[in-house]
Design an enzyme around this catalytic site. Structure first.
Site, PDB file in Angstrom:
ATOM      1  N   GLU A   1       0.818  -1.217   0.000  1.00 20.00           N
ATOM      2  CA  GLU A   1       0.000   0.000   0.000  1.00 20.00           C
ATOM      3  C   GLU A   1       0.850   1.264   0.000  1.00 20.00           C
ATOM      4  O   GLU A   1       0.459   2.276  -0.580  1.00 20.00           O
ATOM      5  CB  GLU A   1      -0.942  -0.002   1.209  1.00 20.00           C
ATOM      6  CG  GLU A   1      -2.033  -1.059   1.150  1.00 20.00           C
ATOM      7  CD  GLU A   1      -1.627  -2.393   1.741  1.00 20.00           C
ATOM      8  OE1 GLU A   1      -2.483  -3.294   1.842  1.00 20.00           O
ATOM      9  OE2 GLU A   1      -0.430  -2.551   2.110  1.00 20.00           O
TER      10      GLU A   1
ATOM     11  N   PHE B   1     -12.060  -7.718  13.222  1.00 17.99           N
ATOM     12  CA  PHE B   1     -10.898  -8.104  12.415  1.00 17.99           C
ATOM     13  C   PHE B   1     -10.550  -6.997  11.413  1.00 17.99           C
ATOM     14  O   PHE B   1     -11.395  -6.528  10.676  1.00 17.99           O
ATOM     15  CB  PHE B   1     -11.198  -9.410  11.666  1.00 17.99           C
ATOM     16  CG  PHE B   1     -10.085  -9.858  10.766  1.00 17.99           C
ATOM     17  CD1 PHE B   1      -8.866 -10.256  11.279  1.00 17.99           C
ATOM     18  CD2 PHE B   1     -10.253  -9.851   9.386  1.00 17.99           C
ATOM     19  CE1 PHE B   1      -7.829 -10.652  10.445  1.00 17.99           C
ATOM     20  CE2 PHE B   1      -9.230 -10.249   8.537  1.00 17.99           C
ATOM     21  CZ  PHE B   1      -8.005 -10.654   9.071  1.00 17.99           C
ATOM     22  N   GLN B   2      -9.290  -6.609  11.430  1.00 16.11           N
ATOM     23  CA  GLN B   2      -8.749  -5.557  10.560  1.00 16.11           C
ATOM     24  C   GLN B   2      -9.487  -4.227  10.722  1.00 16.11           C
ATOM     25  O   GLN B   2      -9.597  -3.444   9.765  1.00 16.11           O
ATOM     26  CB  GLN B   2      -8.744  -5.998   9.095  1.00 16.11           C
ATOM     27  CG  GLN B   2      -7.728  -7.108   8.824  1.00 16.11           C
ATOM     28  CD  GLN B   2      -7.463  -7.356   7.352  1.00 16.11           C
ATOM     29  OE1 GLN B   2      -8.316  -7.112   6.505  1.00 16.11           O
ATOM     30  NE2 GLN B   2      -6.263  -7.828   7.037  1.00 16.11           N
TER      31      GLN B   2
ATOM     32  N   LYS C   1     -18.128  -1.268   4.942  1.00 15.34           N
ATOM     33  CA  LYS C   1     -18.459  -2.313   3.971  1.00 15.34           C
ATOM     34  C   LYS C   1     -19.956  -2.335   3.655  1.00 15.34           C
ATOM     35  O   LYS C   1     -20.360  -2.559   2.500  1.00 15.34           O
ATOM     36  CB  LYS C   1     -17.993  -3.669   4.496  1.00 15.34           C
ATOM     37  CG  LYS C   1     -17.913  -4.745   3.421  1.00 15.34           C
ATOM     38  CD  LYS C   1     -17.170  -5.975   3.917  1.00 15.34           C
ATOM     39  CE  LYS C   1     -16.990  -6.995   2.803  1.00 15.34           C
ATOM     40  NZ  LYS C   1     -16.217  -8.178   3.261  1.00 15.34           N
TER      41      LYS C   1
ATOM     42  N   MET D   1      23.944   9.489   3.770  1.00 17.54           N
ATOM     43  CA  MET D   1      23.811  10.785   4.414  1.00 17.54           C
ATOM     44  C   MET D   1      24.046  10.688   5.916  1.00 17.54           C
ATOM     45  O   MET D   1      24.700  11.553   6.516  1.00 17.54           O
ATOM     46  CB  MET D   1      22.429  11.385   4.131  1.00 17.54           C
ATOM     47  CG  MET D   1      22.286  12.830   4.597  1.00 17.54           C
ATOM     48  SD  MET D   1      23.455  13.953   3.776  1.00 17.54           S
ATOM     49  CE  MET D   1      22.577  14.303   2.256  1.00 17.54           C
TER      50      MET D   1
END
Length: 578
Positions: free
Chosen positions: A67, A129-130, A179, A493
């Site tokens: 993602e 869940f999630q 959803k 760096m």
């Protein structure tokens, strides 16, 4: 449906039709002119992806491998096109994986609409869940966010999202859709958002301020323009050029302002900041007038604030009023769009030349060339230097490619030595400094410019390993990005700072790297490794001539440093050349 879609694409409202919330998302995107989406599916956003299945002839979806890759790709696409980038992810970890990119887009003013799926509304707050409170998490790093729990809200929420993302100072917006809202039906009707109560994205500067600014410019003996990314966002490149040429004013740019004025313009004097050019930094503290356009005076530009341009009057042209007087006090604040503000200012500007003042920059250029640039770009012996790679690349592409850089030494080297000729050809992570930005951002940029330009990804051996899986995305979709890995086997760096300020205590910065060529070929890319100077130019030509994505690894000097450099906490005129 074809007639409805065509109507939507023409951006007019339509009579309502009953469809699912998921299909409403698709039609809303089409109504906003979207044709490319970056994303990664999952359970909570599956209904939207199911609707997408029926729109693949109009909406190209790029399946990234993470993602974070999706949102960085959307950033790259937005930065080169000026359009709103769109990405999608599922709930929970999918949504939280977007946060780094959202924060990056927020500080670098990149317009994005991020759509996330969410658990059904009756499960909100139950640790389902999630389930993650992505609204609460993203509040500090979004311009606006909203959770949709009813299908009826989808068209209006997305219309507002696109309006807010691209108006005023651009930025990221997140729309979280439960959803059940994706499954439910609504009477769909799309109307574009053109205004919001109490939101004024297009402030106009006061006429008295315009007049005062003109007076200061006309009377100044040592005026100096600092051009930021706001010039590019406002498409004010021609107005910037006209102001500089009319009044004979030298122009320096911030890191994100690069490409607003061609590198070879006689009044362009270089880049500001910690690793910017010598003259632009030193002479900041000698000018009598600073004209800051579309930039925010961040710490990498100003160094020590109480020693920054204290001798100068300051005109600050900036669309975001919160940036006025935040770091540097403006004598004349002009709050407004850079192009429109300059259009008002230009008729009041008297023709002038400041030859001796411009010559001072040229003198400093010569000092920097002799002490730094010649050594870095034209080494006689030893290992390959990063700067000579960029010099060869610039010669081969004539400064016309889109350069997408990651974060670190290679970023500063690339932006210092590449001669950008055209606007929106410099894509990098500025304010947040996100390692891993370049590879996915480059694939988004390439989809944005298509075949009109080469897109070159310059990345270090550290940064590429943060998002290296996006090589698979390039291979799957045939996205012809040319990748140059500058491999010094260090987090360069950080190592430089450890060398200069921590007595060479190289703590956790040396890298044991994979075989990048084998990795690239494993993903299906052509690849080549360069270890000797004599092979560099011919290898670059082979890379540029290849039809498709290509990775070239260049083994460079391990302890090469980037100079000039302003030590942290020092004044800009304390810039070091070694």
């Amino acid at each position: 449906m074809e007639n409805l879609t065509q109507t939507l694409e023409n951006k007019t409202s339509v009579e309502s039709v009953k469809i699912s919330g998921s299909e409403a998302v698709m039609r809303s995107l089409l109504a906003e002119g979207v044709n490319t989406i970056f994303g990664y599916p999952g359970g909570a956003i599956m209904p939207i992806y199911d609707a997408l299945y029926h729109y693949t002839d109009k909406l190209q979806h790029i399946l990234t491998r993470h993602e974070q890759g999706a949102i960085h790709a959307a950033q790259g696409y937005s930065r080169v096109t000026g359009k709103v980038g769109v990405c999608m992810a599922t709930s929970g970890p999918g949504a939280t994986n977007l946060i780094t990119g959202i924060a990056d887009a927020m500080i670098d003013s990149t317009p994005l609409v991020c759509i996330t799926g969410q658990v059904p509304s009756h499960l909100l707050g139950t640790d389902a869940f999630q389930e993650t409170d992505i609204i609460g998490i993203s509040i500090p790093v979004t311009k606006w966010n909203y959770q949709v729990t009813s299908a009826d809200e989808i068209p209006e929420a997305l219309a507002k999202a696109f309006y807010i993302a691209q108006s005023g100072r651009p930025g990221p917006v997140l729309i979280d859709i439960t959803k059940d809202a994706q499954f439910a039906e609504l009477d769909f009707k799309y109307e574009h958002c053109k205004s919001l109560r109490s939101y004024n994205p297009a402030p106009k500067p006061k006429i008295s301020g315009i007049q005062e600014a003109a007076t200061l410019i006309n009377q100044a003996k040592k005026p100096y323009i600092l051009a930021g990314q706001g010039v590019l966002i406002a498409q004010a490149e021609q107005q910037l050029k006209q102001l500089a040429e009319t009044a004979g004013i030298p122009v320096a740019s911030t890191l994100l302002g690069l490409s607003a004025l061609p590198k070879d313009h006689p009044l362009y004097v270089g880049m500001l900041g910690m690793h910017g050019n010598y003259g632009p930094n030193v002479l900041t503290n000698e000018c009598d007038l600073l004209i800051a356009i579309g930039m925010r005076f961040d710490d990498r530009v100003t160094g020590r604030l109480d020693a920054y341009a204290t001798q100068a009057k300051v005109i600050h042209i900036e669309i975001d009023p919160s940036e006025i007087n935040k770091n540097v006090k403006a004598d004349v604040p002009l709050v407004g769009d850079a192009a429109k503000t300059l259009n008002q200012l230009l008729p009041l500007i008297q023709p002038n030349k400041h030859k001796s003042w411009v010559r001072q920059f040229q003198d400093f250029d010569q000092i920097e060339y002799e002490k730094v640039i010649k050594r870095e770009t034209h080494p006689k012996e030893g290992e390959i230097k990063m700067a000579e790679v960029i010099r060869f690349l610039n010669e081969e592409t004539k400064g016309k490619a889109v350069l997408v850089t990651d974060v670190g030494q290679h970023q500063m080297i690339a932006t210092r030595y590449y001669h950008f000729q055209d606007p929106k050809t410099n894509v990098t992570s500025g304010g947040l400094g996100t390692m891993g930005f370049a590879l996915p951002s480059a694939l988004g940029a390439k989809l944005g410019v298509k075949n009109t330009r080469e897109v070159i990804c310059i990345v270090g051996d550290g940064g590429i390993q943060m998002t290296i899986q996006e090589l698979a995305t390039m291979a799957q979709f045939g996205i012809a990005v040319k990748i140059i890995v500058l491999n010094n086997s260090f987090l360069g760096m950080v190592r430089q700072w450890q060398q200069l300020f921590h007595e060479k205590r190289y703590s956790s910065t040396e890298m044991v790297n994979p075989d990048f060529i084998a990795v690239a070929k494993g993903f299906g890319l052509e690849a080549e490794k360069v270890t000797v100077r004599q092979e560099l130019n011919s290898a670059l030509k082979r890379m540029l001539e290849h039809n498709g994505p290509y990775l070239m690894e260049v083994v460079v000097e391990k302890e090469d440093n980037v100079f000039p450099m302003i030590p942290s906490g020092e004044a800009v005129n304390k810039v070091r050349l070694s």
